[in-house]
Design an enzyme around this catalytic site. Structure first.
Site, PDB file in Angstrom:
ATOM      1  N   GLU A  11       4.411 120.079  37.955  1.00 37.02           N
ATOM      2  CA  GLU A  11       5.652 119.895  38.733  1.00 37.02           C
ATOM      3  C   GLU A  11       6.124 121.201  39.367  1.00 37.02           C
ATOM      4  O   GLU A  11       7.268 121.645  39.176  1.00 37.02           O
ATOM      5  CB  GLU A  11       6.739 119.297  37.850  1.00 37.02           C
ATOM      6  N   GLU A  28       2.053 110.936  35.390  1.00 35.43           N
ATOM      7  CA  GLU A  28       3.210 110.725  34.507  1.00 35.43           C
ATOM      8  C   GLU A  28       4.018 109.556  35.027  1.00 35.43           C
ATOM      9  O   GLU A  28       4.391 109.532  36.212  1.00 35.43           O
ATOM     10  CB  GLU A  28       4.132 111.945  34.479  1.00 35.43           C
TER      11      GLU A  28
END
Ligand code: BG6
Length: 469
Positions: free
Chosen positions: A177, A368
């Site tokens: 991320e 995810e």
């Protein structure tokens, strides 16, 4: 023309994902140094302790003790039929201070054993090189990614693990991320601001250094493990305009770009034209060295891994926040909300997959996606988590629809297939798992593992290769 894809491809990578710091525990065992995740008593959105406070409880220090339980845990993942298991290598197990001359052999050995165990159980390791785990010493000594020195330290770490695990790991991700540099630079890049600093200046300079490091990691990976794929990883839960008011629509696009710029750079290989306006407005002057841009252009991501949990909306002129779930703006009246304020939106996953594939035209990997909820075990200690099954079913149906839309999707790794410590809040109470772990927010519990109802559901999904959702 690509033919119609009506079901999941035969080689679809089904599995689950965790991060070293949220699961392993053993925070100071076998030569591990401290990393930034060790200093957040209440998760990465909250206070950071540059020095550990005596007597303070830090939930990740023991986490679920995956370090000592991984065999038993992977056996459960095998029982569900996992084809892939995503975790990170904690950088500070390999180079405890980040700038050490030699790697820590015990740390290397741990991941050797872990990857062997996965392979033995039929799972491909999918490895994140940096998942909120920058060695603390690099933060103290160099100001973390503010300094170009980090590029060299990261490259040395990457080269070490690529050489060591060349025969075992074929799927890699660089920075977890990375677009959270904007929302949570402490976790994403070890950036803690000093008084009076232009935050945006620091964030974009550090991000630039990470882009160069990312390109270097891709170069090294391809040279050392020619049959490996290495991707970038972004948090891409989506944002809709709150209304059809043109100002809402336009500002939402601008906001979305603050995330997508990270993909634009690492996938297309260059800073998009709209960066000049952003930097001008925010008085940012990024220093680059000769060769940086060439390097970034030459070594781009093989695939885009991303997290998707929810969507939100944006209204023109209103402030915007973010957390581990992504951007967070004005609530959407059409969607249900979890106790943590995350709005559930399966169709948003299909939308996002289409949006990203239209933009980048490279394979996508949902690395995810999952539901964090409060689970109440019954009198026998069993959790009946129909809500999680429902979340999963709806998101997998959306994924199947996106495949039919023509999107190229490599796989799906459900986030937190076993309960782990929440990154955002440090809680155990926020559970994602198909497997319950007997441990609470204060660190009490037996660490016993128990299957929830969702375990059998996901097992059947994988067994039928998504035919039965
Ligand atoms: C992502 C992170 O932001 O969201 C994970 O990559 C994190 O580390 C996940 O656990 C879910 O967030 P949380 O705060 O519910 O753990």
């Amino acid at each position: 023309m690509k033919s119609l894809q009506n079901s999941f491809p035969e080689d679809f990578l089904w599995g689950g994902a965790i991060a070293a710091n949220q699961a392993e525990g053993a925070y100071n065992e076998d030569g591990k140094g401290l990393d930034i995740s060790d200093g957040f008593p209440h998760g990465i959105k909250h206070r950071y302790d540059p020095e550990l406070v005596p007597g303070q409880f830090y939930p990740t220090h023991e986490a679920i003790d995956f370090y000592h339980h991984y065999k038993e845990d992977l056996a459960l993942m095998q029982e569900m039929g996992f084809k892939v298991f995503r975790t990170s290598i904690n950088w500070s197990r390999i180079f405890p201070n980040g700038d050490d001359e030699m790697p820590n052999e015990k740390g290397l050995q741990f991941y050797d054993d872990l990857f062997d165990e996965m392979l033995k159980r039929g799972m491909q390791p999918l490895v994140t090189l940096s998942h909120y785990e920058t060695p603390t010493n690099l933060v103290k000594k160099y100001g973390s990614w503010r300094s170009r020195k980090l590029i060299g330290f990261f490259a040395k770490y990457c080269e070490t693990v690529f050489r060591r695990y060349a025969g075992k790991v074929k799927y890699w991700l660089t920075f977890n991320e990375i677009n959270n540099m904007r929302r949570m630079p402490g976790a994403a890049g070890g950036i803690f601001f000093k008084k009076g600093e232009n935050h945006q200046q620091v964030v974009y300079q550090a991000s630039h250094n990470m882009f160069v490091a990312n390109a270097l990691a891709i170069k090294l990976c391809h040279e050392i493990i020619p049959d490996a794929k290495i991707g970038c990883m972004l948090s891409l839960s989506n944002v809709y305009p709150h209304s059809c008011r043109p100002e809402d629509v336009f500002e939402t696009m601008e906001l979305r770009r603050r995330s997508l710029l990270y993909g634009d750079i690492m996938i297309r290989g260059y800073y998009p034209n709209y960066m000049a306006d952003i930097w001008d407005k925010e008085d940012v002057h990024v220093e680059m060295e000769p060769g940086d841009e060439e390097m970034m252009r030459k070594y781009t991501a093989d695939y885009l891994g991303f997290s998707y949990y929810r969507t939100t909306t944006h209204e023109y002129g209103t402030p915007f926040y973010g957390d581990t779930g992504g951007d967070q703006g004005t609530p959407n009246p059409y969607l249900k909300t979890t106790p943590w304020g995350w709005q559930i939106d399966p169709l948003g996953l299909r939308f996002t997959l289409n949006e990203l594939y239209d933009r980048y035209q490279i394979p996508l990997f949902v690395v995810e996606n999952g539901l964090g909820q409060i689970d109440e075990p019954d009198e026998n200690g069993i959790v009946h988590d129909d809500y999680r099954i429902d979340y999963l079913r709806q998101h997998l149906m959306a994924l199947r629809d996106a495949l039919r839309d023509g999107v190229d999707i490599m796989g799906y790794t459900y986030w937190g297939p076993i309960d782990i410590v929440s990154a955002g809040t440090g809680e155990m109470k926020k559970r994602y798992g198909f497997v319950y772990v007997d441990r609470d927010n204060e660190g009490h519990g037996t660490m016993e593992r128990r299957k929830k109802d969702s375990f059998a559901y996901y097992q059947n999904v994988i067994r039928t290769n998504g035919q039965e959702l």
